[in-house]
Write a protein that holds these residues in place. Structure first.
Motif, PDB file in Angstrom:
ATOM      1  N   TRP A 230       0.730  -1.192  -0.062  1.00 51.36           N
ATOM      2  CA  TRP A 230       0.141   0.134  -0.013  1.00 51.36           C
ATOM      3  C   TRP A 230       0.949   1.409  -0.086  1.00 51.36           C
ATOM      4  O   TRP A 230       1.883   1.399   0.745  1.00 51.36           O
ATOM      5  N   ILE A 292      -2.326   3.522  -3.697  1.00 44.37           N
ATOM      6  CA  ILE A 292      -2.159   2.525  -4.699  1.00 44.37           C
ATOM      7  C   ILE A 292      -2.374   1.253  -3.733  1.00 44.37           C
ATOM      8  O   ILE A 292      -1.376   1.211  -2.939  1.00 44.37           O
ATOM      9  N   GLN A 294      -1.591  -3.123  -4.080  1.00 43.27           N
ATOM     10  CA  GLN A 294      -1.082  -4.130  -4.822  1.00 43.27           C
ATOM     11  C   GLN A 294      -1.156  -5.394  -4.315  1.00 43.27           C
ATOM     12  O   GLN A 294      -0.736  -5.632  -3.126  1.00 43.27           O
ATOM     13  N   LEU A 314      -2.096  -7.736  -9.288  1.00 41.69           N
ATOM     14  CA  LEU A 314      -3.238  -6.956  -8.989  1.00 41.69           C
ATOM     15  C   LEU A 314      -3.259  -5.745  -8.578  1.00 41.69           C
ATOM     16  O   LEU A 314      -2.673  -5.797  -7.345  1.00 41.69           O
ATOM     17  N   ARG A 315      -3.469  -4.629  -9.189  1.00 47.65           N
ATOM     18  CA  ARG A 315      -3.134  -3.221  -8.471  1.00 47.65           C
ATOM     19  C   ARG A 315      -4.621  -2.400  -8.615  1.00 47.65           C
ATOM     20  O   ARG A 315      -5.224  -2.547  -9.579  1.00 47.65           O
ATOM     21  N   ARG A 316      -4.655  -1.586  -7.556  1.00 51.15           N
ATOM     22  CA  ARG A 316      -5.697  -0.620  -7.799  1.00 51.15           C
ATOM     23  C   ARG A 316      -5.368   0.588  -7.563  1.00 51.15           C
ATOM     24  O   ARG A 316      -4.634   0.993  -6.435  1.00 51.15           O
ATOM     25  N   ASP A 317      -5.488   1.584  -8.486  1.00 52.00           N
ATOM     26  CA  ASP A 317      -4.946   3.016  -8.244  1.00 52.00           C
ATOM     27  C   ASP A 317      -6.079   4.083  -8.203  1.00 52.00           C
ATOM     28  O   ASP A 317      -7.251   4.071  -8.922  1.00 52.00           O
ATOM     29  N   ARG A 318      -5.649   4.712  -7.308  1.00 53.78           N
ATOM     30  CA  ARG A 318      -7.006   5.726  -6.992  1.00 53.78           C
ATOM     31  C   ARG A 318      -6.019   7.206  -7.118  1.00 53.78           C
ATOM     32  O   ARG A 318      -5.296   7.279  -6.056  1.00 53.78           O
ATOM     33  N   ARG A 374      -9.995   6.299 -10.960  1.00 50.18           N
ATOM     34  CA  ARG A 374      -9.730   4.954 -10.726  1.00 50.18           C
ATOM     35  C   ARG A 374      -9.257   3.875 -11.932  1.00 50.18           C
ATOM     36  O   ARG A 374      -9.900   4.097 -12.959  1.00 50.18           O
ATOM     37  N   THR A 376      -7.824  -0.176 -12.271  1.00 53.87           N
ATOM     38  CA  THR A 376      -7.648  -1.652 -11.820  1.00 53.87           C
ATOM     39  C   THR A 376      -6.767  -2.326 -12.943  1.00 53.87           C
ATOM     40  O   THR A 376      -7.071  -3.455 -13.588  1.00 53.87           O
ATOM     41  N   TRP A 411      -8.958   4.660 -17.239  1.00 56.17           N
ATOM     42  CA  TRP A 411      -9.323   5.324 -16.161  1.00 56.17           C
ATOM     43  C   TRP A 411     -10.838   5.919 -16.018  1.00 56.17           C
ATOM     44  O   TRP A 411     -11.255   6.346 -17.008  1.00 56.17           O
ATOM     45  N   GLN A 414     -15.027   8.670 -10.627  1.00 51.48           N
ATOM     46  CA  GLN A 414     -15.903   8.158  -9.502  1.00 51.48           C
ATOM     47  C   GLN A 414     -17.161   8.985  -9.845  1.00 51.48           C
ATOM     48  O   GLN A 414     -18.335   8.640  -9.829  1.00 51.48           O
TER      49      GLN A 414
END
Length: 424
Positions: A230, A292, A294, A314-318, A374, A376, A411, A414
């Protein structure tokens, strides 16, 4: 980021680095005494055991404290110019209200002549009230001379402070399983220096990072490694008057709306003919919040003459950012209004155009942006190290990373403000 595990034996280090202006020479073209400078960087590292052969720690802290002063020179309008007197400016100033117009052969109306202001002085009654108000944010010359070169001097303090801390914990769970985790944070506080005090900005950056890992031996030929990470990155760039004074609202310029409090301050105005512009720089404020997450897994498997490695991420980007350029407005002044139409380029003055409020190029942002993006992304890979013969080893592999289709947006916002305009 690579860190080291602690051991059964306690180890540590304490350090400091100091540099100052004791042996420094004066800066080039320095006016007055030598500028002070101090740079102090210090910290420690400490590692050892919490439980023998089982639980270990490693800690690190480092900080920087720097105090430096940089001399700034600027060219500002002289006292006589601020009063409308351009008799010593070397350029003749003409009254735009006295222009004479004619029509050319193509039917275009053009100015052909104008009358010079008496004694090259603009009457105070012709001054624009907004221009007079903005003079509050334009410092006066330090000398009474008519020479504008370097007539404003300021010793600009530029402090820098940053610090960081890392804490790692290792746990030997069993002979087949080891775990470790790390937590890091950092702060960076610096100043963006400028020609004038109210042009400056503070830039504050805070970061956090955490990760956890487990390496597990499933069999003598099969090992699995799992990691979670994180990262948090916060960055604030705020101008001098942010949340303090709504100068734009005070000016009441038609079409220039009062921005949100974070973007309060005076508009930018750019001059020419050697004069330094004033007010806050346009490119701000910006406040960013990035997170971020991961998840990664890697498997190592030895089978015969093959050494396989495969896994994925797997990555989640905010990405959250609010701000914009030119939210307070920006105005550039030329010589178009106060020049003689019959002698363009050698008459008129930018500061004269400024005093009477004749703008060459106005710029403003239509709104204060607020992006909440956002994504993914993910990736998969397979790798094989194959010992084909005692003298030949082949390394083969393939990796896939997701790529959006032509009609997809990588991207997503939201608030659904982002629209895809791509075409296949």
């Amino acid at each position: 980021m690579a860190t080291k595990a602690g051991t059964n034996t306690l180890h540590g280090a304490l350090y400091e680095f100091l540099r100052n202006d004791l042996f420094d020479a004066k800066d080039y073209k320095q006016v007055g005494a030598k500028n002070p400078f101090t740079r102090n960087q210090f910290g420690f590292a400490l590692g050892g055991k919490l439980k023998r052969d089982k639980l270990f720690f490693n800690s690190n802290f480092e900080t920087l404290r720097e105090e430096k002063t940089l001399q700034g020179l600027a060219n500002v309008a002289t006292d006589r110019m601020r009063a409308g007197d351009f008799s010593a400016s070397g350029r003749n100033i003409f009254d735009p209200l006295s222009r004479v117009f004619s029509t050319d052969a193509q039917g275009n109306i053009k100015a052909v002549s104008a009358v010079q202001f008496p004694n090259n002085v603009i009457p105070v009654t012709r001054f624009n009230p907004v221009s007079l108000k903005l003079l509050e944010f334009y410092p006066k010359a330090a000398t009474s001379s008519d020479n504008i070169l370097g007539n404003f001097t300021r010793q600009r303090p530029r402090p820098i402070t940053w610090e960081q801390f890392n804490q790692r914990i290792d746990f030997l769970e069993t002979t087949k399983s080891t775990r470790f985790g790390r937590l890091s944070w950092g702060d960076d506080d610096s100043k963006e220096i400028a020609d004038f005090p109210d042009q400056e900005a503070n830039i504050l950056t805070k970061t956090w990072q955490a990760m956890a890992s487990n390496i597990r031996t499933l069999s003598p030929s099969l090992v699995n490694e799992f990691r979670f990470g994180w990262t948090q990155f916060d960055n604030d760039q705020k101008r001098f008057y942010a949340n303090k004074r709504d100068v734009t609202g005070e000016l009441g310029i038609a079409g220039l709306l009062s921005p949100v409090p974070l973007s309060w301050g005076p508009p930018t105005f750019a001059l020419g003919l050697g004069l330094t512009g004033s007010a806050e720089q346009g490119n701000a404020p910006f406040v960013g919040r990035t997170s971020i997450f991961q998840w990664m897994d890697n498997v190592s498997w030895i089978h015969g003459k093959h050494s396989f490695r495969f896994g994925g991420e797997l990555r989640r980007d905010r990405f959250n950012e609010t701000g914009n350029a030119f939210t307070r407005g920006s105005f550039a002044f030329g010589v178009n209004a106060t020049q003689d139409p019959a002698r363009r380029g050698v008459t008129g003055h930018n500061f004269a155009d400024y005093l009477i409020g004749e703008v060459l190029t106005p710029t403003r942002a239509r709104t204060f942006s607020n992006g909440l993006l956002r994504a993914t992304p993910f990736a998969l890979y397979l790798e094989d190290t194959w010992k084909a013969t005692p003298k030949l080893t082949l390394s083969l592999g393939v990796r896939y990373e997701n790529t959006p289709l032509p009609r997809q947006v990588p991207w997503r916002d939201q608030r659904h403000h982002l629209r895809n305009r791509c075409r296949p």
